[in-house]
Write a protein that holds these residues in place. Structure first.
Motif, PDB file in Angstrom:
ATOM      1  N   GLY A 266       0.802  -1.212   0.000  1.00 45.84           N
ATOM      2  CA  GLY A 266       0.000   0.000   0.000  1.00 45.84           C
ATOM      3  C   GLY A 266       0.837   1.265   0.000  1.00 45.84           C
ATOM      4  O   GLY A 266       2.073   1.234  -0.044  1.00 45.84           O
ATOM      5  N   ALA A 267       0.132   2.391   0.106  1.00 46.62           N
ATOM      6  CA  ALA A 267       0.795   3.690   0.000  1.00 46.62           C
ATOM      7  C   ALA A 267       1.139   4.307   1.345  1.00 46.62           C
ATOM      8  O   ALA A 267       1.810   5.340   1.397  1.00 46.62           O
ATOM      9  N   TYR A 268       0.706   3.676   2.437  1.00 47.35           N
ATOM     10  CA  TYR A 268       0.844   4.323   3.744  1.00 47.35           C
ATOM     11  C   TYR A 268       1.520   3.400   4.761  1.00 47.35           C
ATOM     12  O   TYR A 268       1.212   3.433   5.955  1.00 47.35           O
ATOM     13  N   THR A 269       2.456   2.588   4.283  1.00 46.01           N
ATOM     14  CA  THR A 269       3.130   1.624   5.152  1.00 46.01           C
ATOM     15  C   THR A 269       3.789   2.307   6.343  1.00 46.01           C
ATOM     16  O   THR A 269       3.668   1.849   7.485  1.00 46.01           O
ATOM     17  N   ARG A 270       4.487   3.392   6.084  1.00 50.45           N
ATOM     18  CA  ARG A 270       5.190   4.110   7.160  1.00 50.45           C
ATOM     19  C   ARG A 270       4.215   4.548   8.244  1.00 50.45           C
ATOM     20  O   ARG A 270       4.453   4.340   9.443  1.00 50.45           O
ATOM     21  N   GLU A 271       3.103   5.144   7.838  1.00 46.70           N
ATOM     22  CA  GLU A 271       2.131   5.658   8.801  1.00 46.70           C
ATOM     23  C   GLU A 271       1.454   4.524   9.567  1.00 46.70           C
ATOM     24  O   GLU A 271       1.152   4.654  10.761  1.00 46.70           O
ATOM     25  N   CYS A 272       1.216   3.392   8.891  1.00 42.73           N
ATOM     26  CA  CYS A 272       0.597   2.246   9.562  1.00 42.73           C
ATOM     27  C   CYS A 272       1.534   1.654  10.614  1.00 42.73           C
ATOM     28  O   CYS A 272       1.109   1.311  11.723  1.00 42.73           O
ATOM     29  N   VAL A 273       2.807   1.538  10.279  1.00 48.64           N
ATOM     30  CA  VAL A 273       3.785   1.004  11.238  1.00 48.64           C
ATOM     31  C   VAL A 273       3.893   1.942  12.441  1.00 48.64           C
ATOM     32  O   VAL A 273       3.971   1.486  13.593  1.00 48.64           O
ATOM     33  N   GLU A 274       3.858   3.222  12.193  1.00 48.13           N
ATOM     34  CA  GLU A 274       3.918   4.181  13.302  1.00 48.13           C
ATOM     35  C   GLU A 274       2.719   4.016  14.228  1.00 48.13           C
ATOM     36  O   GLU A 274       2.842   4.139  15.455  1.00 48.13           O
TER      37      GLU A 274
END
Length: 364
Positions: free
Chosen positions: A295-303
């Motif tokens: 997806g496009a929001y991997t960084r935000e999801c991991v955070e």
């Protein structure tokens, strides 16, 4: 942010929602096979799958309010899950419950439905009900905080009589509670020991950072730096404000940026959604892969995952994905394929993605 040790994450149980693999017509036993073979130890039992399996089990069409037939079906599902060593962690999604005007036929029906679902929970052998913050249009509801809290208190008390719990979730297209902060404030006012939160990476990113109706795929209300700072601050607040025991589970999924921005004012009655939904609702139903760089929001999801773990919580991590591919149309190679091999491969990938997420949350 408090440290997150790798050893502590070994206790995090992993679950998978039955509605997140195959299609609504895929036989439930095949879904359970795919989920179990990937190594998940629990499931979220999706009501659409219960309803579909009931019609097969009883060899006739079963309406959604035939709670006797659904309960006998649920007993059979409990047996199937025990054979697969799967715990039925939760029944979901119980929606459009709170806020109906006092004395209305809709409010009466909502509580009759609640009592019917409690019967099903007994038969399934699960103790938790997921309640999504209502997406009924505001014009039909009494959205005073007093009404919302009173309704949820009454539901909590019904559940408590049966030693059951309520996991209240913010839906990013909800009429009154789209963000984690909204549902947390409500849960505090409900003030019941058996009421906690169902948090969700997609719902939090989708309400506070991403936007399927913009070309960029993010909220265009400030500069990107300001948006990131607001999101970071929100997650810090989550970690500091929510006691770990009040987070009953964290659902995991990422999101694709739709190929064309979704019109927030354009209803969609497509078969994929089954009803008219706002842009974020349509986005949720078709564009949600598991978290592993798809997806496009991997960084935000991991955070978001880190923020939840930093509270000290080690409850269920549960995959709830609706992966129709980047075009949102499903088919081969997506979570909506009915091919048994592809279903198993998809669930295997979801497990690998979840382990990767946990690894990314560990202090380096």
């Amino acid at each position: 942010m408090p440290s997150i040790a790798q050893e502590s994450l070994k206790t995090v149980p992993l679950s998978y929602a039955t509605v997140s693999v195959g299609t609504p017509t895929t036989p439930l036993p095949k879904k359970l096979d795919a989920i179990s073979s990937a190594g998940f130890t629990g499931i979220e039992m999706g009501f659409p799958d219960l309803l579909s399996f009931a019609s097969s089990f009883h060899s006739k069409s079963i309406p959604e309010d035939d709670y006797e037939s659904l309960s006998s079906t649920a007993s059979e599902i409990q047996k199937l899950c025990k054979e697969k060593s799967l715990k039925i962690m939760m029944l979901q999604p119980f929606s459009n419950f709170e806020g109906w005007p006092a004395g209305s036929s809709e409010r009466k029906e909502a509580f009759e439905r609640a009592k019917g679902w409690i019967k099903i929970m007994h038969a399934l052998g699960t103790d938790m009900l997921q309640v999504g913050s209502t997406d009924t249009p505001a014009s039909k509801l009494d959205l005073s905080r007093e009404r919302i809290v009173k309704d949820l208190q009454e539901l909590a008390d019904l559940l408590a009589k049966n030693k059951f719990r309520m996991a209240y979730e913010n839906w990013c297209w909800s009429t009154h509670a789209p963000a984690w902060k909204d549902v947390w404030e409500i849960v505090k006012e409900v003030d019941r020991d058996n009421v906690g939160l169902c948090l969700d990476t997609f719902q939090t990113v989708g309400s506070e950072y991403a936007d399927p109706s913009s070309k960029s795929g993010i909220l265009e209300i400030s500069s990107q730096d300001e948006l990131r700072q607001k999101y970071t601050t929100s997650l810090k607040n989550l970690t500091s404000e929510i006691p770990p025991e009040k987070i009953y589970l964290l659902q995991l999924s990422d999101a694709y940026i739709p190929p064309s921005p979704l019109d927030p004012d354009q209803p969609d009655g497509s078969p994929a959604s089954g009803k008219e939904l706002r842009a974020r609702g349509r986005w949720s139903h078709d564009y949600r892969p598991y978290i592993h760089g798809k997806g496009a929001y991997t960084r935000e999801c991991v955070e978001m995952c880190k923020a939840v773990l930093a509270t000290g919580n080690r409850a269920w991590f549960s995959l709830e994905v609706f992966d129709g591919g980047k075009e949102g149309k499903g088919g081969s190679g997506t979570g909506m394929s009915e091919d048994e091999g592809e279903m198993k491969e998809f669930c295997k990938g979801a497990m690998e993605g979840t382990k990767w997420v946990l690894g990314e949350c560990v202090d380096k």
